[in-house]
Design an enzyme around this catalytic site. Sequence first.
Site, PDB file in Angstrom:
ATOM      1  N   LYS A  38       0.848  -1.206   0.000  1.00 47.72           N
ATOM      2  CA  LYS A  38       0.000   0.000   0.000  1.00 47.72           C
ATOM      3  C   LYS A  38       0.878   1.249   0.000  1.00 47.72           C
ATOM      4  CE  LYS A  38      -2.360   1.725   3.753  1.00 47.72           C
ATOM      5  NZ  LYS A  38      -2.426   3.180   3.786  1.00 47.72           N
ATOM      6  N   ASP A  64      -3.300   4.238  -2.342  1.00 48.57           N
ATOM      7  CA  ASP A  64      -4.235   4.701  -1.301  1.00 48.57           C
ATOM      8  C   ASP A  64      -4.222   6.227  -1.241  1.00 48.57           C
ATOM      9  OD1 ASP A  64      -5.832   4.811   0.986  1.00 48.57           O
ATOM     10  OD2 ASP A  64      -4.164   4.389   2.352  1.00 48.57           O
ATOM     11  N   LYS A  66      -7.111   8.203  -1.692  1.00 51.88           N
ATOM     12  CA  LYS A  66      -8.386   8.685  -1.104  1.00 51.88           C
ATOM     13  C   LYS A  66      -8.864   9.989  -1.758  1.00 51.88           C
ATOM     14  CE  LYS A  66      -7.526   6.778   3.568  1.00 51.88           C
ATOM     15  NZ  LYS A  66      -6.081   6.482   3.539  1.00 51.88           N
ATOM     16  N   ASP A  69     -13.248  15.068  -4.348  1.00 48.53           N
ATOM     17  CA  ASP A  69     -13.351  16.373  -5.022  1.00 48.53           C
ATOM     18  C   ASP A  69     -14.615  16.334  -5.864  1.00 48.53           C
ATOM     19  OD1 ASP A  69     -12.644  18.861  -6.348  1.00 48.53           O
ATOM     20  OD2 ASP A  69     -10.565  18.451  -5.785  1.00 48.53           O
ATOM     21  N   THR A 126     -11.498   6.230  10.518  1.00 42.07           N
ATOM     22  CA  THR A 126     -11.592   5.786  11.919  1.00 42.07           C
ATOM     23  C   THR A 126     -11.101   6.873  12.878  1.00 42.07           C
ATOM     24  OG1 THR A 126      -9.569   4.582  11.459  1.00 42.07           O
ATOM     25  CG2 THR A 126     -11.570   3.287  11.652  1.00 42.07           C
ATOM     26  N   ARG A 217       2.690  -1.333  10.872  1.00 40.85           N
ATOM     27  CA  ARG A 217       3.805  -1.428  11.822  1.00 40.85           C
ATOM     28  C   ARG A 217       4.105  -2.828  12.362  1.00 40.85           C
ATOM     29  NH1 ARG A 217       1.273   3.585  14.833  1.00 40.85           N
ATOM     30  NH2 ARG A 217      -0.506   2.523  13.889  1.00 40.85           N
TER      31      ARG A 217
END
Length: 239
Positions: A38, A64, A66, A69, A126, A217
């Site tokens: 990603k 990714d 996102k 507009d 989130t 991570r």
Amino acid sequence: MTQNLRPVDRLVVALDVPTAAEALALTRALSGSVGMVKVGLELFCAEGPALVRELQKHAPVFLDLKFHDIPTTVKRALEAVLPLNPRLVNVHAQGGPAMLEAAASAVKSHRDKGGHTELLAVTVLTSLDREALAAVGSTAEPGDLALHLARLSRDCGVDGVVCSAKEARAVREACGDGFRLLTPGIRPQGASVQDQARVLSPAQALREGSTWLVVGRPITQAADPVAAAQAILRDMAEA
Ligand code: C5P
């Protein structure tokens, strides 16, 4: 058929590193232990399309970015990155029906020409809790809004959504077996939760109906990233 993917095809590692050199080193090392890498806004803004081309020699890429507009701008932005033929791209579902339809149409045209990209929509970040949603004028519960936006995305021709694994079961039931669910916030048993508040284990996330798991991570900051990815694959195989 996406729902019959092997565990390795379902594991997406988040390359949350600042340089192309680090991203490439991780991707080369993890080739065969993850199904996709990603590339987020930080890395794409720093290194651009050239890095995506380089990474794709080793693993499929989830771009990714996102997008959010007006419909024409999102469509044109997608048309600018789709020639890279990333495995996944995404937009914000809150961009609304016309924007989602414009995005789906750009991705469909790309597939009609032989591309293999699928389009996801981010439901509710989130990082937005009930208070934050209220601050931007929404009285909805985040989980209810996510489900609503998942249905809207499906109805607008989007292939799937990014959502919390905790919402995956409800979205899967509402949107059907063919709909793709990509879920971050995954932590192997015993791993540090870091800044993720609501986490599920890899096996739990698959049982809830996730198609792809995004893990950052726990793999990228492990002393041995390949061993960490392999341990996650073993956990996924139990689901
Ligand atoms: O390191 P960690 O496994 O928490 O990384 C998860 C990745 O998924 C990060 O790139 C993060 O930005 C992304 N993400 C997330 N939660 C979302 C959407 C994306 O953690 N709702």
